[in-house]
Design an enzyme around this catalytic site. Structure first.
Site, PDB file in Angstrom:
ATOM      1  N   CYS A  12      18.703  -1.546  -5.406  1.00 25.80           N
ATOM      2  CA  CYS A  12      19.349  -0.569  -6.307  1.00 25.80           C
ATOM      3  C   CYS A  12      18.945  -0.853  -7.750  1.00 25.80           C
ATOM      4  O   CYS A  12      18.675   0.066  -8.528  1.00 25.80           O
ATOM      5  CB  CYS A  12      20.866  -0.612  -6.157  1.00 25.80           C
ATOM      6  N   ASP A  35       5.327  -4.625  -2.837  1.00 26.92           N
ATOM      7  CA  ASP A  35       6.074  -5.815  -2.412  1.00 26.92           C
ATOM      8  C   ASP A  35       5.625  -7.005  -3.260  1.00 26.92           C
ATOM      9  O   ASP A  35       4.436  -7.211  -3.499  1.00 26.92           O
ATOM     10  CB  ASP A  35       5.829  -6.090  -0.924  1.00 26.92           C
ATOM     11  N   HIS A  51      22.077   3.930  -2.094  1.00 31.39           N
ATOM     12  CA  HIS A  51      22.249   2.656  -1.388  1.00 31.39           C
ATOM     13  C   HIS A  51      22.679   2.898   0.051  1.00 31.39           C
ATOM     14  O   HIS A  51      23.742   3.440   0.306  1.00 31.39           O
ATOM     15  CB  HIS A  51      23.271   1.762  -2.089  1.00 31.39           C
ATOM     16  N   ASN A  91      12.738  -3.566   9.260  1.00 32.13           N
ATOM     17  CA  ASN A  91      13.497  -4.713   9.761  1.00 32.13           C
ATOM     18  C   ASN A  91      14.985  -4.382   9.654  1.00 32.13           C
ATOM     19  O   ASN A  91      15.435  -3.884   8.616  1.00 32.13           O
ATOM     20  CB  ASN A  91      13.164  -5.964   8.949  1.00 32.13           C
ATOM     21  N   GLY A  97      15.008  -9.603  11.035  1.00 29.21           N
ATOM     22  CA  GLY A  97      14.306 -10.209   9.894  1.00 29.21           C
ATOM     23  C   GLY A  97      14.577  -9.526   8.569  1.00 29.21           C
ATOM     24  O   GLY A  97      13.831  -9.718   7.612  1.00 29.21           O
ATOM     25  N   THR A  99      15.989  -9.159   5.055  1.00 28.50           N
ATOM     26  CA  THR A  99      16.498 -10.101   4.044  1.00 28.50           C
ATOM     27  C   THR A  99      17.126  -9.390   2.853  1.00 28.50           C
ATOM     28  O   THR A  99      17.879 -10.014   2.107  1.00 28.50           O
ATOM     29  CB  THR A  99      15.375 -11.032   3.537  1.00 28.50           C
ATOM     30  N   HIS A 104      14.784  -0.147   3.845  1.00 25.75           N
ATOM     31  CA  HIS A 104      13.431  -0.011   3.310  1.00 25.75           C
ATOM     32  C   HIS A 104      12.412   0.031   4.429  1.00 25.75           C
ATOM     33  O   HIS A 104      12.573  -0.612   5.464  1.00 25.75           O
ATOM     34  CB  HIS A 104      13.091  -1.143   2.334  1.00 25.75           C
ATOM     35  N   HIS A 106       8.481  -0.907   5.257  1.00 23.59           N
ATOM     36  CA  HIS A 106       7.291  -1.631   4.798  1.00 23.59           C
ATOM     37  C   HIS A 106       6.082  -0.800   5.220  1.00 23.59           C
ATOM     38  O   HIS A 106       5.945  -0.460   6.404  1.00 23.59           O
ATOM     39  CB  HIS A 106       7.162  -2.992   5.489  1.00 23.59           C
TER      40      HIS A 106
HETATM   41  P1  AMP Z   1      12.892  -7.525   4.552  1.00 21.87           P
HETATM   42  O1  AMP Z   1      12.636  -8.961   4.910  1.00 21.87           O
HETATM   43  O2  AMP Z   1      12.447  -6.535   5.582  1.00 21.87           O
HETATM   44  O3  AMP Z   1      14.329  -7.312   4.116  1.00 21.87           O
HETATM   45  O4  AMP Z   1      11.972  -7.222   3.303  1.00 21.87           O
HETATM   46  C1  AMP Z   1      12.317  -7.528   1.992  1.00 21.87           C
HETATM   47  C2  AMP Z   1      11.045  -7.490   1.199  1.00 21.87           C
HETATM   48  O5  AMP Z   1      11.388  -7.416  -0.176  1.00 21.87           O
HETATM   49  C3  AMP Z   1      10.154  -8.733   1.363  1.00 21.87           C
HETATM   50  O6  AMP Z   1       8.874  -8.338   1.860  1.00 21.87           O
HETATM   51  C4  AMP Z   1      10.063  -9.288  -0.068  1.00 21.87           C
HETATM   52  O7  AMP Z   1       8.802  -9.830  -0.362  1.00 21.87           O
HETATM   53  C5  AMP Z   1      10.391  -8.085  -0.906  1.00 21.87           C
HETATM   54  N1  AMP Z   1      10.937  -8.355  -2.218  1.00 21.87           N
HETATM   55  C6  AMP Z   1      11.942  -9.209  -2.524  1.00 21.87           C
HETATM   56  N2  AMP Z   1      12.193  -9.177  -3.843  1.00 21.87           N
HETATM   57  C7  AMP Z   1      11.335  -8.271  -4.375  1.00 21.87           C
HETATM   58  C8  AMP Z   1      11.090  -7.787  -5.705  1.00 21.87           C
HETATM   59  N3  AMP Z   1      11.801  -8.222  -6.754  1.00 21.87           N
HETATM   60  N4  AMP Z   1      10.102  -6.865  -5.888  1.00 21.87           N
HETATM   61  C9  AMP Z   1       9.378  -6.428  -4.834  1.00 21.87           C
HETATM   62  N5  AMP Z   1       9.565  -6.836  -3.566  1.00 21.87           N
HETATM   63  C10 AMP Z   1      10.523  -7.742  -3.343  1.00 21.87           C
HETATM   64 ZN    ZN Z   2      20.990  -0.886  -2.746  1.00 20.75          ZN
END
Ligand code: AMP
Ligand code: ZN
Length: 118
Positions: A12, A35, A51, A91, A97, A99, A104, A106
């Protein structure tokens, strides 16, 4: 109008611009950015501006938005000349997976992918 969840959400903050990102695509519903830890020569994250914690939190009223996210991925892939192929990954939850708890996609491309994923 922000929920408590959205106020503390990394993506957000990226969407609103208070945390910097490298924009790749944007429209009224979607924001896409590079990313920070790319897993392929092209690694773009495509997020809804609103969100939504995960795919598991969506309902039937959000299906058009989900289709829009996927369509944005295809459009970005064409812009990035990924005609040889690419992968779109979502994910979901701890076992999936995920995080960052903001839905989102990928978009990964620019190299041959392997299967099955880890
Ligand atoms: P997920 O593990 O599917 O939740 O993907 C989260 C993704 O967010 C990971 O590939 C991270 O590298 C990416 N990520 C985390 N912080 C940032 C950021 N500040 N800018 C761009 N990508 C980010
Ligand atoms: Zn959000």
């Amino acid at each position: 109008m922000y929920t408590v969840e959205a106020m503390s959400c990394l993506f957000c903050k990226i969407v609103e611009g208070s945390i910097p990102s490298t924009a790749v695509f944007q429209d009224d519903r979607v924001y896409a950015f590079a990313d920070i830890n790319p897993q392929a020569p092209v690694h773009v994250l495509i997020v809804p501006r609103e969100h939504i914690a995960s795919l598991d939190e969506t309902d039937a009223s959000q299906r058009a938005l989900l289709g829009h996210l996927l369509g944005a991925a295809a459009e970005i892939a064409r812009t990035k000349k990924l005609g040889k192929g690419y992968r779109v990954v979502v994910n979901i939850g701890p076992d999936g997976g995920q995080t960052v708890d903001h839905l989102h996609l990928h978009l990964l491309g620019g190299r041959a992918m392997t299967w099955p994923p880890g």
